[in-house]
Design a protein around this motif. Structure first.
Motif, PDB file in Angstrom:
ATOM      1  N   PRO A 172      31.552  35.302  36.298  1.00  0.00           N
ATOM      2  CA  PRO A 172      32.085  34.924  34.984  1.00  0.00           C
ATOM      3  C   PRO A 172      31.134  34.115  34.106  1.00  0.00           C
ATOM      4  O   PRO A 172      31.420  33.903  32.942  1.00  0.00           O
ATOM      5  CB  PRO A 172      33.331  34.096  35.332  1.00  0.00           C
ATOM      6  N   ALA A 173      30.041  33.608  34.666  1.00  0.00           N
ATOM      7  CA  ALA A 173      28.951  32.957  33.924  1.00  0.00           C
ATOM      8  C   ALA A 173      29.160  31.476  33.692  1.00  0.00           C
ATOM      9  O   ALA A 173      28.465  30.652  34.246  1.00  0.00           O
ATOM     10  CB  ALA A 173      28.661  33.668  32.608  1.00  0.00           C
ATOM     11  N   SER A 174      30.129  31.081  32.841  1.00  0.00           N
ATOM     12  CA  SER A 174      30.259  29.665  32.471  1.00  0.00           C
ATOM     13  C   SER A 174      31.600  29.447  31.786  1.00  0.00           C
ATOM     14  O   SER A 174      32.023  30.272  30.966  1.00  0.00           O
ATOM     15  CB  SER A 174      29.108  29.270  31.543  1.00  0.00           C
ATOM     16  N   ALA A 191      38.145  44.651  34.908  1.00  0.00           N
ATOM     17  CA  ALA A 191      39.233  45.065  35.808  1.00  0.00           C
ATOM     18  C   ALA A 191      38.751  45.996  36.917  1.00  0.00           C
ATOM     19  O   ALA A 191      39.321  46.001  38.014  1.00  0.00           O
ATOM     20  CB  ALA A 191      40.339  45.747  35.001  1.00  0.00           C
ATOM     21  N   ALA A 192      37.707  46.778  36.661  1.00  0.00           N
ATOM     22  CA  ALA A 192      37.243  47.751  37.658  1.00  0.00           C
ATOM     23  C   ALA A 192      36.215  47.172  38.626  1.00  0.00           C
ATOM     24  O   ALA A 192      35.723  47.893  39.503  1.00  0.00           O
ATOM     25  CB  ALA A 192      36.643  48.963  36.957  1.00  0.00           C
ATOM     26  N   ALA A 193      35.884  45.888  38.522  1.00  0.00           N
ATOM     27  CA  ALA A 193      34.881  45.289  39.404  1.00  0.00           C
ATOM     28  C   ALA A 193      35.362  45.267  40.847  1.00  0.00           C
ATOM     29  O   ALA A 193      36.524  44.961  41.130  1.00  0.00           O
ATOM     30  CB  ALA A 193      34.544  43.877  38.941  1.00  0.00           C
ATOM     31  N   THR A 194      34.465  45.567  41.764  1.00  0.00           N
ATOM     32  CA  THR A 194      34.776  45.539  43.187  1.00  0.00           C
ATOM     33  C   THR A 194      34.754  44.116  43.739  1.00  0.00           C
ATOM     34  O   THR A 194      35.557  43.757  44.605  1.00  0.00           O
ATOM     35  CB  THR A 194      33.730  46.365  43.968  1.00  0.00           C
ATOM     36  N   LEU A 195      33.805  43.330  43.238  1.00  0.00           N
ATOM     37  CA  LEU A 195      33.554  41.982  43.740  1.00  0.00           C
ATOM     38  C   LEU A 195      33.381  41.038  42.558  1.00  0.00           C
ATOM     39  O   LEU A 195      32.565  41.302  41.667  1.00  0.00           O
ATOM     40  CB  LEU A 195      32.281  41.991  44.598  1.00  0.00           C
ATOM     41  N   VAL A 196      34.146  39.954  42.528  1.00  0.00           N
ATOM     42  CA  VAL A 196      34.043  38.952  41.468  1.00  0.00           C
ATOM     43  C   VAL A 196      33.619  37.634  42.100  1.00  0.00           C
ATOM     44  O   VAL A 196      34.138  37.242  43.155  1.00  0.00           O
ATOM     45  CB  VAL A 196      35.386  38.799  40.717  1.00  0.00           C
ATOM     46  N   LEU A 197      32.676  36.928  41.432  1.00  0.00           N
ATOM     47  CA  LEU A 197      32.052  35.748  42.033  1.00  0.00           C
ATOM     48  C   LEU A 197      32.133  34.538  41.100  1.00  0.00           C
ATOM     49  O   LEU A 197      31.122  34.096  40.556  1.00  0.00           O
ATOM     50  CB  LEU A 197      30.581  36.048  42.351  1.00  0.00           C
ATOM     51  N   PRO A 198      33.310  33.949  40.913  1.00  0.00           N
ATOM     52  CA  PRO A 198      33.423  32.748  40.085  1.00  0.00           C
ATOM     53  C   PRO A 198      33.134  31.491  40.886  1.00  0.00           C
ATOM     54  O   PRO A 198      33.223  31.480  42.119  1.00  0.00           O
ATOM     55  CB  PRO A 198      34.883  32.773  39.653  1.00  0.00           C
ATOM     56  N   ASN A 199      32.792  30.402  40.173  1.00  0.00           N
ATOM     57  CA  ASN A 199      32.849  29.099  40.831  1.00  0.00           C
ATOM     58  C   ASN A 199      34.276  28.568  40.722  1.00  0.00           C
ATOM     59  O   ASN A 199      35.152  29.223  40.126  1.00  0.00           O
ATOM     60  CB  ASN A 199      31.811  28.128  40.264  1.00  0.00           C
ATOM     61  N   ALA A 200      34.539  27.414  41.287  1.00  0.00           N
ATOM     62  CA  ALA A 200      35.915  26.918  41.347  1.00  0.00           C
ATOM     63  C   ALA A 200      36.497  26.704  39.957  1.00  0.00           C
ATOM     64  O   ALA A 200      37.659  27.052  39.692  1.00  0.00           O
ATOM     65  CB  ALA A 200      35.964  25.618  42.150  1.00  0.00           C
ATOM     66  N   ASP A 201      35.706  26.130  39.036  1.00  0.00           N
ATOM     67  CA  ASP A 201      36.208  25.894  37.680  1.00  0.00           C
ATOM     68  C   ASP A 201      36.519  27.204  36.967  1.00  0.00           C
ATOM     69  O   ASP A 201      37.522  27.314  36.257  1.00  0.00           O
ATOM     70  CB  ASP A 201      35.187  25.090  36.874  1.00  0.00           C
ATOM     71  N   GLU A 202      35.658  28.202  37.150  1.00  0.00           N
ATOM     72  CA  GLU A 202      35.903  29.502  36.523  1.00  0.00           C
ATOM     73  C   GLU A 202      37.129  30.172  37.120  1.00  0.00           C
ATOM     74  O   GLU A 202      37.926  30.794  36.404  1.00  0.00           O
ATOM     75  CB  GLU A 202      34.662  30.379  36.689  1.00  0.00           C
TER      76      GLU A 202
END
Length: 301
Positions: A172-174, A191-202
């Motif tokens: 998600p970037a920032s 919506a079609a992403a296989t893997l999402v990598l947020p930090n805790a705040d995101e």
């Protein structure tokens, strides 16, 4: 090389995102208005996309970076360094526009504030992005979606990769730009992403959940796999009913710039080696190990 020239390469991963110069200022204390304070300043290669690509190459994962630089010496130097590090480049030179620059003000303890001039990165076009090899992986830096100028390229890359049967990851970037862009809009885009990598705040922002575990589970209801980084508390892997936690590697923190990008590369190095069958604990461990190599020194690489 152009995106068209790279279309037939055997790259396991295509990374789409910013290429920047990082100017890192390690503050000895609080800023002193109307005066000065001793500061250690370092210049490094940066940009979220370039960071992920550089770390993947260092880990032995074949990778192509799609992005843009200006027609200037910083752009030439950044591309040379990435190529020397093993990254195949689908990076277009944009005349009359400077290469992106990020100034990071790093406080004692490693937390930082960033001032970003994205420059040529905002000129990214759909035809700048090659597809991964069949069965490969596309990683899209979230910054690509958070400005209307490169957004079309990001959306086109996501659609093409999924249509080709590739797996897709997005970060998600920032939180600041993400909030301004709109959470619902971002969730629809990815919506079609296989893997999402947020930090805790995101993750909290994307779900409205205050607890990171609850946020990870909520996002895992929308994506096959979600990995939430927790800073010094490690990271979570959520997939369906599965929730795996691994701690961060003990280390002395000098600068957290690029730690998330390094972590992402570690996870992807495991994920792409066994598409659909990656071991969650091994992926989190690889991410934590790579992040630990970054936070002990200034800069993102």
């Amino acid at each position: 090389m152009t995106a068209a020239q790279l279309a037939g390469t055997a790259a396991r991963v295509v990374v789409v995102g910013d290429v920047c110069t990082d100017v890192v200022a390690l503050l000895a204390g609080e800023p002193s208005p109307d005066s000065d304070r001793p500061t250690a300043i370092a210049t490094r290669g940066g940009g979220a996309g370039a960071n992920v690509a550089a770390h993947l190459a260092a880990l032995g994962t074949p990778v192509v970076l799609a992005g843009c630089v200006g027609d200037d010496l910083p752009g030439q130097a950044l591309c040379r360094d990435l190529a020397d590090g093993g990254v195949a480049l689908a990076v277009r030179t944009v005349p009359g526009v400077p290469t992106g620059t990020i100034i990071s003000l790093v406080e004692p303890g490693g937390e930082r504030s960033m001032l970003a001039d994205r420059g040529a990165n905002l000129a990214l076009r759909p035809d700048d992005v090659p597809l991964p090899a069949p069965g490969g992986h596309l990683h899209l830096s979230g910054y690509t979606l958070l400005d209307d100028r490169p957004r079309a390229a990001g959306l086109a890359a996501l659609a093409a990769a999924r249509a080709a049967g590739c797996t897709v990851s997005v970060d998600p970037a920032s939180t600041g730009p993400l909030r301004g862009y709109g959470v619902d809009r971002w969730l629809a885009d990815t919506a079609a992403a296989t893997l999402v990598l947020p930090n805790a705040d995101e993750a909290r922002l994307l779900t409205g959940c205050t607890d990171p575990e609850a946020a990870a589970r909520a996002l895992a209801g929308q994506h096959p796999v979600v990995v939430v980084t927790l800073g010094a508390d490690g990271a979570l892997w959520a997939a369906g009913d599965l929730l795996v936690h691994r701690p961060a590697r003990p280390t002395t923190v000098v600068d957290t710039t690029g730690a998330g990008d390094a972590f992402t590369a570690g996870v992807l190095s495991v994920w792409t080696a066994a598409p659909g069958a990656a071991d969650p604990a091994a992926a989190l461990e690889a991410g934590a190990l790579r992040a630990a190599t970054v936070v002990g020194r200034p800069g993102a690489r």
